[in-house]
Motif scaffolding. Structure first.
Motif, PDB file in Angstrom:
ATOM      1  N   UNK A  36      15.359 -79.678 102.701  1.00 21.79           N
ATOM      2  CA  UNK A  36      16.141 -79.511 101.589  1.00 21.79           C
ATOM      3  C   UNK A  36      15.974 -77.852 100.969  1.00 21.79           C
ATOM      4  N   UNK A  37      15.256 -77.038 101.738  1.00 14.08           N
ATOM      5  CA  UNK A  37      14.948 -75.774 101.502  1.00 14.08           C
ATOM      6  C   UNK A  37      15.349 -74.795 102.554  1.00 14.08           C
ATOM      7  N   UNK A  38      15.734 -73.573 102.134  1.00 14.89           N
ATOM      8  CA  UNK A  38      15.722 -72.536 103.105  1.00 14.89           C
ATOM      9  C   UNK A  38      14.462 -71.352 102.888  1.00 14.89           C
ATOM     10  N   UNK A  39      13.643 -71.844 101.958  1.00 19.30           N
ATOM     11  CA  UNK A  39      12.549 -70.905 101.517  1.00 19.30           C
ATOM     12  C   UNK A  39      11.370 -71.145 102.521  1.00 19.30           C
ATOM     13  N   UNK A  42      10.119 -74.163 104.048  1.00 19.44           N
ATOM     14  CA  UNK A  42      10.617 -74.875 105.047  1.00 19.44           C
ATOM     15  C   UNK A  42       9.785 -75.000 106.555  1.00 19.44           C
ATOM     16  N   UNK A  43       9.451 -73.708 106.669  1.00 15.40           N
ATOM     17  CA  UNK A  43       8.487 -73.196 108.006  1.00 15.40           C
ATOM     18  C   UNK A  43       7.367 -74.014 108.043  1.00 15.40           C
ATOM     19  N   UNK A 114      14.246 -79.273 121.893  1.00 15.85           N
ATOM     20  CA  UNK A 114      13.318 -78.617 121.241  1.00 15.85           C
ATOM     21  C   UNK A 114      11.832 -78.810 121.803  1.00 15.85           C
TER      22      UNK A 114
ATOM     23  N   UNK B  40      19.296 -75.588  93.932  1.00 11.99           N
ATOM     24  CA  UNK B  40      18.543 -75.179  95.151  1.00 11.99           C
ATOM     25  C   UNK B  40      19.299 -74.626  96.061  1.00 11.99           C
ATOM     26  N   UNK B  41      18.873 -73.591  96.913  1.00 16.73           N
ATOM     27  CA  UNK B  41      19.699 -73.162  98.310  1.00 16.73           C
ATOM     28  C   UNK B  41      19.147 -73.853  99.173  1.00 16.73           C
ATOM     29  N   UNK B  42      19.994 -74.969  99.568  1.00 16.67           N
ATOM     30  CA  UNK B  42      19.427 -75.914 100.881  1.00 16.67           C
ATOM     31  C   UNK B  42      20.223 -75.573 101.987  1.00 16.67           C
ATOM     32  N   UNK B  43      19.811 -75.980 103.084  1.00 18.13           N
ATOM     33  CA  UNK B  43      20.573 -75.668 104.409  1.00 18.13           C
ATOM     34  C   UNK B  43      22.064 -76.187 104.261  1.00 18.13           C
ATOM     35  N   UNK B  46      24.094 -73.910 102.390  1.00 17.48           N
ATOM     36  CA  UNK B  46      24.321 -72.709 103.372  1.00 17.48           C
ATOM     37  C   UNK B  46      25.464 -72.872 104.230  1.00 17.48           C
ATOM     38  N   UNK B 147      17.594 -64.845 101.802  1.00 15.62           N
ATOM     39  CA  UNK B 147      18.460 -65.982 101.873  1.00 15.62           C
ATOM     40  C   UNK B 147      19.718 -65.915 100.987  1.00 15.62           C
ATOM     41  N   UNK B 327      12.975 -68.209 107.738  1.00 11.86           N
ATOM     42  CA  UNK B 327      12.798 -69.604 107.674  1.00 11.86           C
ATOM     43  C   UNK B 327      14.204 -69.962 107.195  1.00 11.86           C
ATOM     44  N   UNK B 328      14.879 -69.340 106.478  1.00 13.00           N
ATOM     45  CA  UNK B 328      16.143 -69.746 106.250  1.00 13.00           C
ATOM     46  C   UNK B 328      17.184 -69.858 107.443  1.00 13.00           C
ATOM     47  N   UNK B 330      16.030 -70.429 110.360  1.00  7.02           N
ATOM     48  CA  UNK B 330      15.549 -71.615 111.155  1.00  7.02           C
ATOM     49  C   UNK B 330      15.948 -72.846 110.403  1.00  7.02           C
ATOM     50  N   UNK B 331      16.049 -73.049 109.122  1.00 10.57           N
ATOM     51  CA  UNK B 331      16.744 -74.063 108.523  1.00 10.57           C
ATOM     52  C   UNK B 331      18.110 -74.506 108.659  1.00 10.57           C
ATOM     53  N   UNK B 334      19.230 -75.305 112.044  1.00  8.68           N
ATOM     54  CA  UNK B 334      19.186 -76.493 112.369  1.00  8.68           C
ATOM     55  C   UNK B 334      20.158 -77.489 111.723  1.00  8.68           C
ATOM     56  N   UNK B 337      23.053 -77.481 113.718  1.00  6.58           N
ATOM     57  CA  UNK B 337      23.042 -77.896 115.177  1.00  6.58           C
ATOM     58  C   UNK B 337      23.161 -79.392 114.978  1.00  6.58           C
TER      59      UNK B 337
END
Lengths: 182, 357
Positions: A36-39, A42-43, A114, B40-43, B46, B147, B327-328, B330-331, B334, B337
């Motif tokens: 729920x986050x791109x910040x 997330x990683x 993956x 919140x900016x969520x995947x 985006x 992001x 990270x953005x 990657x998220x 995904x 995908x």
């Protein structure tokens, strides 16, 4: 002694219960948070999710062995049958989900092609060959079973508090305290 | 033991306590999951914006939707071994590659002549199940550094329903409010469309960390420098919306295509968290080996179709940097995908006759 006459859970069972309670709740929060986050969160949440999931898988196997070896205390004799049945059903559902969730996660990542990297340089073997159809089904299951697990945990918590605060029948104490002196 | 019967008021209070404990936990969960946090900016959001701009093309990537699978290998010459302990850089190590050459945008039927940018994604297969995935672009810098700004750029570039093109006023307002886009805009003004996927330089843009055998970290960016000399898009090519794939097949029919994998090492103080800023040209560069592409295949049934080129799928010896775009990406990749594999699965079950995309 006969496990059925035990008043409380064994010490290993209690330790595993509370350790896994923390780990599984953490895992569920990490899981919903990381998607729920791109910040940057997330990683590191994803990096935490994988080794924590495998640790839970290992511990739930130990826990089932402990349960098999030491048994569980009997429920109060005056518990209404529907509550008794619900208690048994919900506990076996909890075990099933604790076991299934890490396995689904691992299989899902394999199906998505993956690498399942736990730590730098430690990559788990693929459980299946890549398949978008399987990935998609498992990805869906992983989310909905996780939400079901969280709902079940809330129910479990509410029931435990009901035993501890309303019925005060020793069921909650059987997981929080050691065996009482007779 | 016999349950006691507490007085009714006390019972109500105790039930309230139970309800509160459950409600607090459920609310915290909902908050972390983003359900109580619409800003919140969520995947998800985006990818929704990418779909708003280009429409939903089932089974395709939500960005860089038009592309081609390529297959080849990377042969390391050992020059990068001192910077990274990743086995991919061991002297003489040959890593199989599954790559994807693409153009930006969410439309899988776009005209190759439209954007001046091409992209190259690679998956290196390493021993022991490790992988290195990278998604590079043929440009020197990224337009934005965060992001959030990228999301705003996507929103500003949403095509106007009447003209089918982005509203210049909105674009202008975005760029005016984002001075970090200046280096990118300066490049776009001078950028020339290449005649081919194989004669342009691709860059990681984001910074990464290489970790050497001694555990020391080196900040790097990497890129591919082609052996084929740059030539601009021809007038004949402008008439062919698929000229890049036609050119690719023609060139691969004649022989493999090669790039040098060039690693640029940051000096202390160089920005590692800002992909809009190029590092000075005098930074140390290492030619780490040769990327060779032998053949291409349509993405509908090619080996790249089901690969998510997540730039944070990295082997031991390579790690992400503090660049927030990583990270953005990657998220969001995904989420893209997840959506396209679901569509693939649905089309596979609804019809085994129709070719999938």
């Amino acid at each position: 002694m006969n496990p059925r006459t035990a008043v409380t859970f064994s010490l290993p069972a209690r330790l595993l219960h509370w350790l896994m309670a923390i780990m599984i709740l953490t895992m569920l929060f990490v899981g919903v948070g990381m998607v729920a986050t791109v910040s940057e969160r997330h990683v590191w949440l994803v990096q935490l999710h994988k080794p924590l999931g495998i640790a839970i898988l290992a511990l739930v196997i130990v826990r089932l062995l402990v349960r098999w070896r030491y048994g569980t205390p009997a429920l109060p004799a005056d518990l209404p049958p529907w509550q008794r049945h619900s208690a048994h059903l919900s506990h076996w559902m909890l075990y099933a989900l604790m076991l299934a969730m890490p396995l689904i996660g691992w299989t899902m990542l394999s199906a998505g092609g993956y690498p399942v990297t736990l730590f730098a340089g430690v990559t788990l073997p693929d459980l299946v060959s890549p398949s978008p159809t399987l990935y998609s089904a498992l990805r869906f299951a992983h989310t909905w079973l996780a939400l079901s697990l969280f709902a079940l945990i809330l129910l479990h918590l509410a029931a435990a508090l009901y035993h501890g605060l309303i019925r005060r029948d020793g069921v909650l104490a059987s997981m929080t305290k050691g065996r009482r002196k007779p | 033991m016999t349950p006691k019967n507490p007085p009714p008021l006390n019972t109500i209070f105790r039930f309230t306590v139970i309800g509160l404990v459950v409600a607090i936990l459920a609310t915290a969960f909902a908050y972390v999951g983003g359900w109580l946090d619409p800003g919140r900016l969520t995947p998800d959001r985006m990818i929704n914006t990418l779909e708003d701009n280009a429409g939903v093309h089932e089974g395709y990537r939500r960005n860089h939707a038009k592309g081609y699978c390529v297959v080849g290998s990377f042969e390391s010459n050992g020059n990068a071994e001192s910077l990274s302990r990743a086995t991919v850089f061991a002297t003489g190590q040959v890593s199989p590659l599954i790559g994807r050459l693409a153009i930006p945008g969410g439309n899988p039927h776009a005209d190759d002549g439209m954007p001046p940018i091409r992209s190259f994604a690679l998956q290196f297969e390493l021993p022991n199940g490790e992988q290195w995935r990278t998604a590079m672009n043929a440009m020197p810098v990224f337009p934005v550094s965060t992001p959030q700004a990228f999301w705003e750029l996507l929103q500003a570039s949403q095509p106007d329903p009447r003209s089918g093109k982005p509203d210049p006023a909105k674009m202008g307002a975005f760029f005016a409010g984002h001075p970090e886009t200046k280096p990118f805009l300066a490049w776009v003004k001078t950028a020339r469309h290449s005649s081919s996927f194989v004669n342009v330089e691709y860059n990681s843009l984001d910074a990464f960390r290489f970790i050497d055998a001694g555990g020391t970290t080196h900040f790097v960016r990497w890129g591919l420098v082609p052996e084929a000399p740059f030539t601009p898009m021809t007038d004949a090519q402008k008439q062919d919306p698929d000229f890049l794939s036609h050119d690719l097949r023609e060139r691969l029919d004649k022989g493999p295509q090669r790039w040098h994998l060039i690693v640029t090492v940051a000096n202390p103080g160089d920005p590692t968290n800002d992909a809009t800023l190029a590092w000075p040209a005098d930074r140390r560069q290492i030619d780490a080996g040769i990327v060779t592409i032998d053949r291409a295949q349509d993405q509908a049934d090619g080996p790249c179709r089901d690969i998510n080129y997540d730039p944070l799928v990295l082997p031991d010896g390579i790690a992400g940097s503090d660049d927030p775009l990583l990270s953005a990406r990657s998220a969001a990749y995904s989420e893209s995908y997840n959506r396209r594999t679901r569509e693939e699965a649905e089309s596979a079950t609804s019809s085994t006759q129709e070719p999938r995309s």
